[in-house]
Write a protein that holds these residues in place. Structure first.
Motif, PDB file in Angstrom:
ATOM      1  N   PRO A  47       0.829  -1.217   0.000  1.00 31.03           N
ATOM      2  CA  PRO A  47       0.000   0.000   0.000  1.00 31.03           C
ATOM      3  C   PRO A  47       0.858   1.259   0.000  1.00 31.03           C
ATOM      4  N   LEU A  48       0.318   2.316  -0.600  1.00 31.31           N
ATOM      5  CA  LEU A  48       1.019   3.601  -0.680  1.00 31.31           C
ATOM      6  C   LEU A  48       0.350   4.612   0.236  1.00 31.31           C
ATOM      7  N   LEU A  49       1.158   5.520   0.784  1.00 28.81           N
ATOM      8  CA  LEU A  49       0.628   6.586   1.627  1.00 28.81           C
ATOM      9  C   LEU A  49      -0.074   7.636   0.776  1.00 28.81           C
ATOM     10  N   ASN A  50      -0.963   8.404   1.399  1.00 22.83           N
ATOM     11  CA  ASN A  50      -1.683   9.451   0.669  1.00 22.83           C
ATOM     12  C   ASN A  50      -0.734  10.474   0.057  1.00 22.83           C
ATOM     13  N   GLU A  51       0.434  10.646   0.688  1.00 25.51           N
ATOM     14  CA  GLU A  51       1.390  11.619   0.168  1.00 25.51           C
ATOM     15  C   GLU A  51       1.956  11.194  -1.180  1.00 25.51           C
ATOM     16  N   GLY A  52       1.720   9.926  -1.564  1.00 17.87           N
ATOM     17  CA  GLY A  52       2.245   9.438  -2.826  1.00 17.87           C
ATOM     18  C   GLY A  52       1.429   9.853  -4.031  1.00 17.87           C
ATOM     19  N   VAL A  53       0.276  10.529  -3.821  1.00 18.75           N
ATOM     20  CA  VAL A  53      -0.543  10.953  -4.952  1.00 18.75           C
ATOM     21  C   VAL A  53       0.224  11.977  -5.782  1.00 18.75           C
ATOM     22  N   SER A  54       0.291  11.736  -7.069  1.00 17.24           N
ATOM     23  CA  SER A  54       1.038  12.626  -7.961  1.00 17.24           C
ATOM     24  C   SER A  54       0.085  13.579  -8.676  1.00 17.24           C
ATOM     25  N   HIS A  55       0.405  14.856  -8.620  1.00 17.55           N
ATOM     26  CA  HIS A  55      -0.379  15.877  -9.314  1.00 17.55           C
ATOM     27  C   HIS A  55       0.501  16.632 -10.313  1.00 17.55           C
ATOM     28  N   GLU A  56       1.483  15.946 -10.870  1.00 15.04           N
ATOM     29  CA  GLU A  56       2.398  16.596 -11.809  1.00 15.04           C
ATOM     30  C   GLU A  56       1.658  16.957 -13.089  1.00 15.04           C
ATOM     31  N   PRO A  57       1.608  18.239 -13.457  1.00 16.24           N
ATOM     32  CA  PRO A  57       0.896  18.638 -14.680  1.00 16.24           C
ATOM     33  C   PRO A  57       1.623  18.156 -15.924  1.00 16.24           C
ATOM     34  N   LEU A  58       0.853  17.972 -16.994  1.00 19.46           N
ATOM     35  CA  LEU A  58       1.398  17.439 -18.237  1.00 19.46           C
ATOM     36  C   LEU A  58       1.854  18.566 -19.159  1.00 19.46           C
ATOM     37  N   GLY A 115     -11.665  16.429 -21.794  1.00 19.54           N
ATOM     38  CA  GLY A 115     -12.081  15.929 -20.489  1.00 19.54           C
ATOM     39  C   GLY A 115     -10.986  15.932 -19.454  1.00 19.54           C
ATOM     40  N   ASN A 116      -9.741  16.193 -19.859  1.00 18.92           N
ATOM     41  CA  ASN A 116      -8.607  16.194 -18.916  1.00 18.92           C
ATOM     42  C   ASN A 116      -7.832  17.505 -18.985  1.00 18.92           C
ATOM     43  N   THR A 117      -8.552  18.598 -19.206  1.00 14.80           N
ATOM     44  CA  THR A 117      -7.901  19.899 -19.327  1.00 14.80           C
ATOM     45  C   THR A 117      -7.092  20.259 -18.089  1.00 14.80           C
ATOM     46  N   ALA A 118      -7.618  19.894 -16.911  1.00 15.81           N
ATOM     47  CA  ALA A 118      -6.935  20.251 -15.662  1.00 15.81           C
ATOM     48  C   ALA A 118      -5.593  19.558 -15.499  1.00 15.81           C
ATOM     49  N   SER A 119      -5.318  18.530 -16.304  1.00 16.37           N
ATOM     50  CA  SER A 119      -4.056  17.798 -16.194  1.00 16.37           C
ATOM     51  C   SER A 119      -2.887  18.545 -16.841  1.00 16.37           C
ATOM     52  N   PHE A 120      -3.176  19.602 -17.615  1.00 17.82           N
ATOM     53  CA  PHE A 120      -2.121  20.298 -18.368  1.00 17.82           C
ATOM     54  C   PHE A 120      -1.397  21.313 -17.487  1.00 17.82           C
ATOM     55  N   GLN A 121      -0.204  21.660 -17.952  1.00 19.55           N
ATOM     56  CA  GLN A 121       0.533  22.740 -17.316  1.00 19.55           C
ATOM     57  C   GLN A 121      -0.184  24.071 -17.550  1.00 19.55           C
ATOM     58  N   ILE A 122       0.043  24.997 -16.646  1.00 17.56           N
ATOM     59  CA  ILE A 122      -0.543  26.338 -16.770  1.00 17.56           C
ATOM     60  C   ILE A 122       0.139  27.075 -17.935  1.00 17.56           C
ATOM     61  N   PRO A 123      -0.607  27.778 -18.799  1.00 22.09           N
ATOM     62  CA  PRO A 123      -2.065  27.934 -18.822  1.00 22.09           C
ATOM     63  C   PRO A 123      -2.748  26.690 -19.392  1.00 22.09           C
ATOM     64  N   THR A 124      -3.601  26.061 -18.603  1.00 21.48           N
ATOM     65  CA  THR A 124      -4.162  24.767 -18.959  1.00 21.48           C
ATOM     66  C   THR A 124      -4.988  24.821 -20.244  1.00 21.48           C
ATOM     67  N   ALA A 125      -5.879  25.800 -20.347  1.00 27.31           N
ATOM     68  CA  ALA A 125      -6.756  25.870 -21.520  1.00 27.31           C
ATOM     69  C   ALA A 125      -5.954  26.078 -22.802  1.00 27.31           C
ATOM     70  N   ARG A 126      -4.980  26.961 -22.747  1.00 24.48           N
ATOM     71  CA  ARG A 126      -4.170  27.238 -23.941  1.00 24.48           C
ATOM     72  C   ARG A 126      -3.398  26.003 -24.379  1.00 24.48           C
ATOM     73  N   ASN A 127      -2.785  25.302 -23.424  1.00 27.00           N
ATOM     74  CA  ASN A 127      -2.011  24.106 -23.764  1.00 27.00           C
ATOM     75  C   ASN A 127      -2.916  22.981 -24.268  1.00 27.00           C
ATOM     76  N   ALA A 128      -4.103  22.848 -23.676  1.00 30.30           N
ATOM     77  CA  ALA A 128      -5.034  21.817 -24.127  1.00 30.30           C
ATOM     78  C   ALA A 128      -5.509  22.100 -25.550  1.00 30.30           C
ATOM     79  N   ARG A 129      -5.780  23.374 -25.851  1.00 27.38           N
ATOM     80  CA  ARG A 129      -6.228  23.750 -27.199  1.00 27.38           C
ATOM     81  C   ARG A 129      -5.124  23.474 -28.229  1.00 27.38           C
ATOM     82  N   ALA A 130      -3.885  23.774 -27.868  1.00 28.01           N
ATOM     83  CA  ALA A 130      -2.773  23.512 -28.788  1.00 28.01           C
ATOM     84  C   ALA A 130      -2.597  22.012 -29.023  1.00 28.01           C
ATOM     85  N   THR A 131      -2.731  21.222 -27.965  1.00 32.90           N
ATOM     86  CA  THR A 131      -2.604  19.767 -28.095  1.00 32.90           C
ATOM     87  C   THR A 131      -3.721  19.199 -28.959  1.00 32.90           C
TER      88      THR A 131
END
Length: 607
Positions: A11-22, A234-250
């Motif tokens: 099992p992994l601790l809660n601190e192991g959750v990764s929120h690294e933006p894409l 559906g995964n816009t929040a996963s992108f690096q800031i600015p999220t919307a701009r990067n998602a649109r480019a992708t």
């Protein structure tokens, strides 16, 4: 438990959750695999629909593919506006629920869940078929190979290892480079005259007359190329800031690559006079024709298979997240919202794996049989998402809304027309199943929500005054026994600690055994009442239930507590030999009002 730890890890601790933006370069791989991999089977599905009429009809694949690319352009333009307005999540469930209402959101959620299951099934089946094209002996065992691959992908996702996330970047870029080389080599051979010279698809006078329904069927089949383009929105929040701009480019780059690959494979397959075969995929035939049967061909087949498995893997991210959101909104069982030992939505992952494996087994691992089910959910979610954005613009009227609403209206209108056409053309080929399943799922969601709301209302203490003090419960404790052993002794000690009215019950099957039991009882616990229940029909549970009800009626206690003694063997497989009566008794009392059933366990050390 040991097997679970071996397969899934500790099992992994809660601190192991990764929120690294894409970043965009990683997002084009992890979030576009589903869409890009569709070129491995979309052109083939289109060719198969046209080849039913004649080989000459395959020339229609070129204009049909251009029409699908035009539809892709409309959808991408619409989704780019959706991402701009919903930078957190532009998924169909959120957009439809917030702008069109609850039931529209549930329909979108149901269609997305069906799409995720079909994505896994189609991608794994297509991946195995491409391997079987290069290794023909695997073709007869493709169902087993598909199920094994789903098991592997499921276990890998249950592990949830963050370190392996970087590996998932490689298959998509490997695929992009391989298909680019394949198409480039094919175009070079066409330009240098090394390929056959069929009639040019750009000359209008060489198109044979074919039924309009045939062209529409080819279009509906080829629309499988559009599956997965919503994943980025559906995964816009996963992108690096600015999220919307990067998602649109992708989104834009993904659509350019998808359009180029889809048209390139379709055009080359026509120019090289390829006809679909059950034993070999179209992209395998193209690779063998353009690259020969050497190492380059096998590299392309490996790249195609890997990206298809990667596309299946992407659904293991979307499906559990969507299921957890529906569960948090009380439309699915709450267990779907729970995060497992490895910081993943384990129940959603297991559910997706089971559903996909069953679907593949039912359809024999045949991609062409599953694809007709695919497009209905895809275009239903497209339509609801774009319709939701139209409602959003009409309500919010933010700056630039006139331009946005035109794009989203065009998207909603186009996808609704295509949805109707897909249902009409594919209904008899399997689309009826999805048309039936989605309303059933919405009804299922609604029933679950109604239940949770009713339970919450009945359990709520809102508006009630708190008690001045809590009164202890008056209750009689009944201990069903079959003999005297250490487990029974522990249960008696526990029962005496919670009540002054403790009774032991023994069901008589054999008179002589009852006499021996009473003699032993008078030696061990003479101070505790010993009740013998007659059972002329040799039932154990029924006399106990009747006695419990009689005690409740006579004593008028608040509750009746039944303490069930159990012993637990050290080896799990020995447990099926014991405690069956206790199991049936607990099941029979579970639905009885005013009854508390508790178990006192005695753990054996050596057996």
């Amino acid at each position: 438990m040991r097997l679970k730890r071996f397969l899934l890890g500790d099992p992994l601790l809660n601190e192991g959750v990764s929120h690294e933006p894409l970043p965009k370069w990683k997002a084009i791989s992890t979030l576009s695999a589903d869409a890009l991999s569709s070129v491995a089977y979309a052109s083939e599905a289109m060719f198969a629909a046209l080849a039913v009429f004649s080989a000459a009809a395959l020339i229609w694949s070129v204009p049909v593919s251009l029409a699908i690319i035009g539809l892709l352009a409309v959808l991408i333009a619409s989704y780019r506006r959706t991402v701009a307005m919903h930078p957190v999540s532009g998924g169909a469930y959120h957009v439809a629920r917030e702008n069109l209402g609850t039931y529209a959101g549930l329909v979108a959620g149901a269609s997305l869940m069906v799409d995720y299951v079909l994505t896994v099934s189609v991608s794994v089946a297509a991946g195995v078929e491409n391997i079987a094209s290069a290794i023909p002996w695997l073709y007869g065992h493709r169902v087993i190979a598909c199920v094994v691959m789903i098991m592997i992908i499921t276990v890998l996702n249950l592990r949830g290892t963050k370190e392996s996330a970087g590996i998932y970047v490689l298959p998509t870029y490997f695929f992009i480079i391989s298909i680019a080389v394949l198409i480039g080599t094919g175009v070079w051979k066409l330009a240098t005259g090394e390929a056959p010279s069929p009639p040019s698809p750009f000359a209008r006078d060489i198109y044979p007359v074919v039924p309009a329904l045939l062209v529409l069927r080819a279009f509906a089949s080829g629309c499988a190329a559009l599956a997965g383009i919503e994943t980025i929105a559906g995964n816009t929040a996963s992108f690096q800031i600015p999220t919307a701009r990067n998602a649109r480019a992708t989104l834009l780059w993904m659509s350019i690559i998808l359009a180029a690959f889809f048209f390139g494979i379709t055009l080359l397959a026509y120019e090289f006079k390829l006809v679909p075969s059950e034993q070999e995929t179209l992209i395998s035939m193209l690779g063998r024709t353009v690259l020969g049967g050497g190492a380059a061909y096998y590299i392309v087949q490996l790249a195609v298979s890997l990206v298809l498995f990667q596309a299946a893997n992407s659904s293991y991210v979307g499906f559990p997240r969507l299921a957890s959101e529906l569960a948090r909104d009380r439309y699915l069982p709450r267990q779907m919202a729970g995060i497992g030992d490895r910081l993943v939505f384990s129940n959603g992952i297991i559910g997706l794996g089971i559903a996909s494996a069953i679907l593949l087994a039912v359809f024999g691992g045949d991609t062409s049989s599953i694809i007709p089910l695919y497009a209905v959910g895809v275009f239903l979610s497209f339509t609801l998402s774009q319709g939701g954005m139209v409602a959003f613009h009409l309500r919010e009227r933010k700056p630039g809304w006139h331009k946005s609403i035109v794009l989203n209206m065009a998207g909603a209108f186009t996808t609704s027309i295509v949805l109707a056409e897909v249902i009409f053309m594919k209904f008899a080929h399997g689309a009826w199943f999805v048309v039936l399943v989605i309303p059933c799922m919405v009804l299922f969601f609604s029933r679950i929500n109604k239940h949770y709301c009713a339970v919450g209302k009945e359990l709520s203490d809102f508006g009630q005054a708190p008690p001045l003090r809590f009164k202890p419960v008056k209750h009689t404790v009944i201990i069903p026994i079959s003999g005297i052993h250490r487990g029974v002794i522990e249960a008696l000690r526990y029962a005496l600690s919670i009540s002054n009215d403790v009774r032991a019950c023994y069901v008589e099957i054999d008179t002589s055994a009852t006499e021996r039991m009473m003699e032993n009882w008078n030696k061990w616990a003479p101070e505790i009442p010993f009740v013998v229940l007659k059972s002329p029909f040799r039932s154990i549970v029924r006399p106990l239930i009747k006695y419990v009800e009689d005690v409740e009626h006579v004593s008028q206690d608040d509750m009746v507590t039944i303490v069930v003694p159990e012993f637990i063997t050290s080896r799990w497989w020995h447990r099926i030999l014991h405690n069956q009566t206790a199991l049936f008794l607990k099941a029979a009392l579970a639905m009885k009002r005013g009854k508390v059933v508790t178990t006192v366990r005695y753990h054996l050390k050596n057996t």
